[in-house]
Design an enzyme around this catalytic site. Sequence first.
Site, short mmCIF file in Angstrom:
data_model
loop_
_atom_site.label_atom_id
_atom_site.label_comp_id
_atom_site.label_asym_id
_atom_site.label_seq_id
_atom_site.Cartn_x
_atom_site.Cartn_y
_atom_site.Cartn_z
N VAL A 180 0.83 -1.20 0.00
CA VAL A 180 0.00 0.00 0.00
C VAL A 180 0.86 1.25 0.00
CG1 VAL A 180 -1.67 1.32 1.31
CG2 VAL A 180 -1.91 -1.15 1.12
N ALA A 181 1.92 1.21 0.81
CA ALA A 181 2.76 2.38 0.93
C ALA A 181 3.52 2.63 -0.37
CB ALA A 181 3.74 2.21 2.08
N ILE B 61 2.87 1.58 -3.60
CA ILE B 61 2.19 1.79 -4.88
C ILE B 61 1.72 3.24 -5.00
CG2 ILE B 61 0.21 1.10 -6.26
CD1 ILE B 61 0.61 -1.70 -4.96
N GLU C 219 -0.56 5.14 -5.92
CA GLU C 219 -1.92 5.23 -6.43
C GLU C 219 -2.47 6.66 -6.35
OE1 GLU C 219 -4.87 4.17 -3.96
OE2 GLU C 219 -3.72 4.84 -2.24
N ASP D 97 -2.92 36.08 -35.16
CA ASP D 97 -3.53 37.19 -35.90
C ASP D 97 -2.67 38.42 -35.69
OD1 ASP D 97 -5.78 35.86 -36.64
OD2 ASP D 97 -6.93 36.47 -34.87
N ASP E 163 -10.66 34.54 -34.16
CA ASP E 163 -11.79 35.17 -33.49
C ASP E 163 -13.13 35.01 -34.22
OD1 ASP E 163 -11.05 36.82 -35.53
OD2 ASP E 163 -10.31 38.43 -34.25
N ASP F 260 -13.00 30.71 -38.23
CA ASP F 260 -11.74 30.27 -37.63
C ASP F 260 -11.94 28.97 -36.85
OD1 ASP F 260 -10.26 32.40 -38.55
OD2 ASP F 260 -10.73 33.66 -36.83
N ASN G 89 4.00 7.42 4.35
CA ASN G 89 3.67 7.45 2.93
C ASN G 89 2.39 8.22 2.64
OD1 ASN G 89 2.43 6.24 0.33
ND2 ASN G 89 4.64 5.93 0.28
N ASP H 5 4.62 12.41 3.29
CA ASP H 5 5.19 12.64 1.96
C ASP H 5 4.31 13.49 1.04
OD1 ASP H 5 7.22 11.11 2.75
OD2 ASP H 5 6.78 9.38 1.47
P1 ATP Z 1 -6.13 40.03 -38.73
O1 ATP Z 1 -6.50 38.88 -39.60
O2 ATP Z 1 -4.71 40.02 -38.36
O3 ATP Z 1 -7.04 40.27 -37.60
P2 ATP Z 1 -7.39 42.09 -40.30
O4 ATP Z 1 -8.21 42.73 -39.28
O5 ATP Z 1 -6.78 42.98 -41.33
O6 ATP Z 1 -6.18 41.31 -39.71
P3 ATP Z 1 -9.72 41.00 -41.46
O7 ATP Z 1 -10.56 41.50 -40.36
O8 ATP Z 1 -9.99 39.68 -42.06
O9 ATP Z 1 -8.22 40.97 -41.03
O10 ATP Z 1 -9.74 42.11 -42.58
C1 ATP Z 1 -9.18 41.87 -43.84
C2 ATP Z 1 -9.20 43.11 -44.66
O11 ATP Z 1 -10.54 43.50 -44.92
C3 ATP Z 1 -8.57 44.32 -43.99
O12 ATP Z 1 -7.21 44.39 -44.23
C4 ATP Z 1 -9.30 45.48 -44.63
O13 ATP Z 1 -8.71 45.82 -45.85
C5 ATP Z 1 -10.66 44.92 -44.91
N1 ATP Z 1 -11.60 45.29 -43.84
C6 ATP Z 1 -11.44 45.15 -42.50
N2 ATP Z 1 -12.50 45.59 -41.83
C7 ATP Z 1 -13.38 46.02 -42.75
C8 ATP Z 1 -14.68 46.59 -42.69
N3 ATP Z 1 -15.32 46.79 -41.55
N4 ATP Z 1 -15.28 46.90 -43.85
C9 ATP Z 1 -14.67 46.69 -45.02
N5 ATP Z 1 -13.46 46.17 -45.15
C10 ATP Z 1 -12.81 45.84 -44.04
#
Ligand code: ATP
Length: 851
Positions: free
Chosen positions: A266-267, A269, A271, A313, A590, A594, A684, A688
């Site tokens: 027991v001591a 192992i 566990e 990003d 985000d 994604d 044990n 310990d």
């Molecule tokens: P990351 O991917 O690093 O967050 P990001 O913000 O540039 O970068 P997206 O949000 O995908 O990436 O935007 C891609 C592109 O779209 C931008 O570089 C910009 O030219 C255009 N964009 C971003 N926001 C808008 C918006 N609200 N309206 C129109 N075009 C936009």
Amino acid sequence: MLLNKDFLERGLSSEEVAEAQKKYGPNKLPEAKKETLLQQFIDQFKSFLIIVLIAAAVISAFFGELIDTLAIIAVVLLNAILGVTQQRRAEAALEAVKKLANPTTKVIRDGKLQVIDSEEVTVGDLVVLEAGDKVSCDGIILEERSLYLDESTLTGESVSVKKDAVDPSSDKPTEKNMVFMGTAVTKGRAKVLVTAIGAETELGKIATKIREVKKEKTPLERQLDTLGRLLGVLFLIVSAVVFAMGVFLQGASVTDMLLTAISLAVAAIPEGLPAVVTIVLALGVADMAERNAVVRNLPAVETLGAVTHICTDKTGTLTQNRMTLVGAWFSDKYVEEEQVSQQALEEELLRAMILCNDATNSAGDPTEIALISFLDEGLVEDVRNKLPRVHEIPFTSETKRMTTVHQVDGRFLVVSKGAIEVILSLCNSELLDGEVKPLPKERKRLILQQSEELASQGLRILGFAQKVIEGSLPKEDSEIEKDLTFLGFVAMKDPLRPEVKDAVDKCREAGIRPIMITGDHPVTAYAIARELDFPEGKVITSAELATMSDEELQQTVQDISIFARINPLDKLRIVEALQKRDEVVAMTGDGVNDAPALKKADIGVSMGKSGTEVAKEASDMVLMDDNFATLVDAVFEGRTIYENMRKFIVYLLSCNVGEVLIMFTAILLGFPPPLIPLQLLWLNLVTDSFPALALGMEPGEPHLMRAKPRGHKEPILTRYHYGIIAVQSIAITAATLIGFVIGLNRVGSVEEARTIAYMVLVLSELIRAFSARSFEGYVFKMGLFSNRFLAYSTLIGIALMLVTVYVPPIAAVFKNVPPTSTEFAYIIVLALVPFTISEIAKIFRKNEMGL
Ligand code: ATP
């Protein structure tokens, strides 16, 4: 109610919310019943070994050894109480962390858009849905714009479903006009009237039947289970041999030897090991949460420390996502910084910036806020009122543009903004000093060149275009976004996060490669990567990626440090390519799209502030401050936790192996057992375990942060660690047996000799725990008290030992006899032996590792 326009603007009032919440309760699915304290306590006795121990108690009672029986029971109970307390502590810590990453929902209440904990949504609420949101209730769609939902959680069907607003003239909404809890918005937006929450929702009705919490074992726990089982069998055999030798070679009594053998098993192992691992993981998770990294699943902590690549990003993670407009280009001229004002800009460009924009002066997408924050609020409102929006094609990371349509005097004004090359590709003319001129290829190239010059300073570029449609609006969006007139572009600055450069440096030292994956322009991305000292490497765009086969990508991915103008779905390919090369990948994201990459990555990381609920749900970890530096810190924390687990596992196993060796060697050499069962169990199960837990809280060692990531296929214990266990257990055995023999020779009483052996063993374990704080670093360099948990647990351990030696009735149970002062001196010297050997061994280890 459905048609009430005022409700669509204001939602419920606080009073109505309070009333509804009182009536309907929180928006929660029924939870599986938690284990009660009693159940948890009973669970502690379910282990096979504790059952053996109870059997031992029964056997000793049968042979009339009442004191032994009671003592064994007391130790078992004490062990169970400690087990329950630790388990509860771990659970409480995890529970608190889970709350931090609670899902949220957007509602309109009292006329204000608010983000609330999804649990607080109530029947009658007005919920606002956008792409990336998880639906947290059932409801009727009152208003929508190109709304698509992923209902696979309910239907199993993975294709998004188009939804419509309820027809105001019919009072019976169909499934097409409803949203359901557990589904997710893939596109568009809507306002929804909540009809059911919690158990009353469609999901709730199914969930009540099937909900069961199952505890998932982490890979590490599984490894330890296997190791534990292996050692268990080995030690059971050794115990049987000890029993046989005692009875047949030494003629000891069967009862005594049976008890000795059982207590030894027991001591010895280990566990309790998986339990300690869980506790240390849980406490580590709580600690990380305090520093803004919320881990959503426990095994992620183990993987974190092995991360070799961080795919991140740019916007918001490396930069602050606080944009300011620094320049605008139109009619062949560029106005800079201070001059960017209402007056300086061309009217059409200004109008486009205001109209093709969902932000207000202070709320919304930072890119869009930047476009209007330097303007009078009155002007913005005025323009928007005069040109009401009748249609929109929302921004997505794939299309990289956004278009809105506005109605004026029976005509339609179309305004688009987006990535400069995307906007240019939709244009066939441009506005030059108020006149529409053709826009040939060469001219487009020239405009692009101008924009790239600015992008190379790390600025974000956004293009604008418009057109007027007479008559009716085309049905197809592609028809709307066609033959536009180019208006110009603006340049924006998004400052870097100050801590990020250091974090990138730390990555380099630690053998971790950061890779930037951004939707932004390659030139902007490159400029920012340079500023942050990202590793040199190629810049690849989505278009180039599309021409590569998976094999080609796998070949070259090691040389790429920036992926620009990327579509979220490309991220999945990048993760896969790296993983095929055996890399361990952390990936941030985000948006809704994604999610697949976040799931696939070894560590999917979502953003607490700007991330969608869908991304959060797919991730292993949420960064509450969206910060790259926090992610890097979390990786280091992961390394520390993993190393600490190695420390206490090595420590505990050398304790166990040492105990087996002591008993086995003594009997082999013809001595009586050097420890009685109760002493073995006590040290044990009780003394310990405190230092072992304390080792789990050790602060991170600097050299760990400079070492290469560990191989993720490397087992938790390598040959290196087994070597340490071997040396330490032999040292403990030698010290204890020498103490025992000295005792036998000096006084001849077995009890006194055993007390000496017992004290040497307990003290040497407690003292060498200080050395076990690092495999390579010397104790005196680390400072004796820098792990205060260890300092406390040593004190507790010493106290627990002294009680069993010096408090007469308890000492009698343990058959301990207080040692003389000379013996005490021997005890101290011997107890220092394993510690000293451990420290000396570090000299050789350090030389070998070149530290
Ligand atoms: P990351 O991917 O690093 O967050 P990001 O913000 O540039 O970068 P997206 O949000 O995908 O990436 O935007 C891609 C592109 O779209 C931008 O570089 C910009 O030219 C255009 N964009 C971003 N926001 C808008 C918006 N609200 N309206 C129109 N075009 C936009």
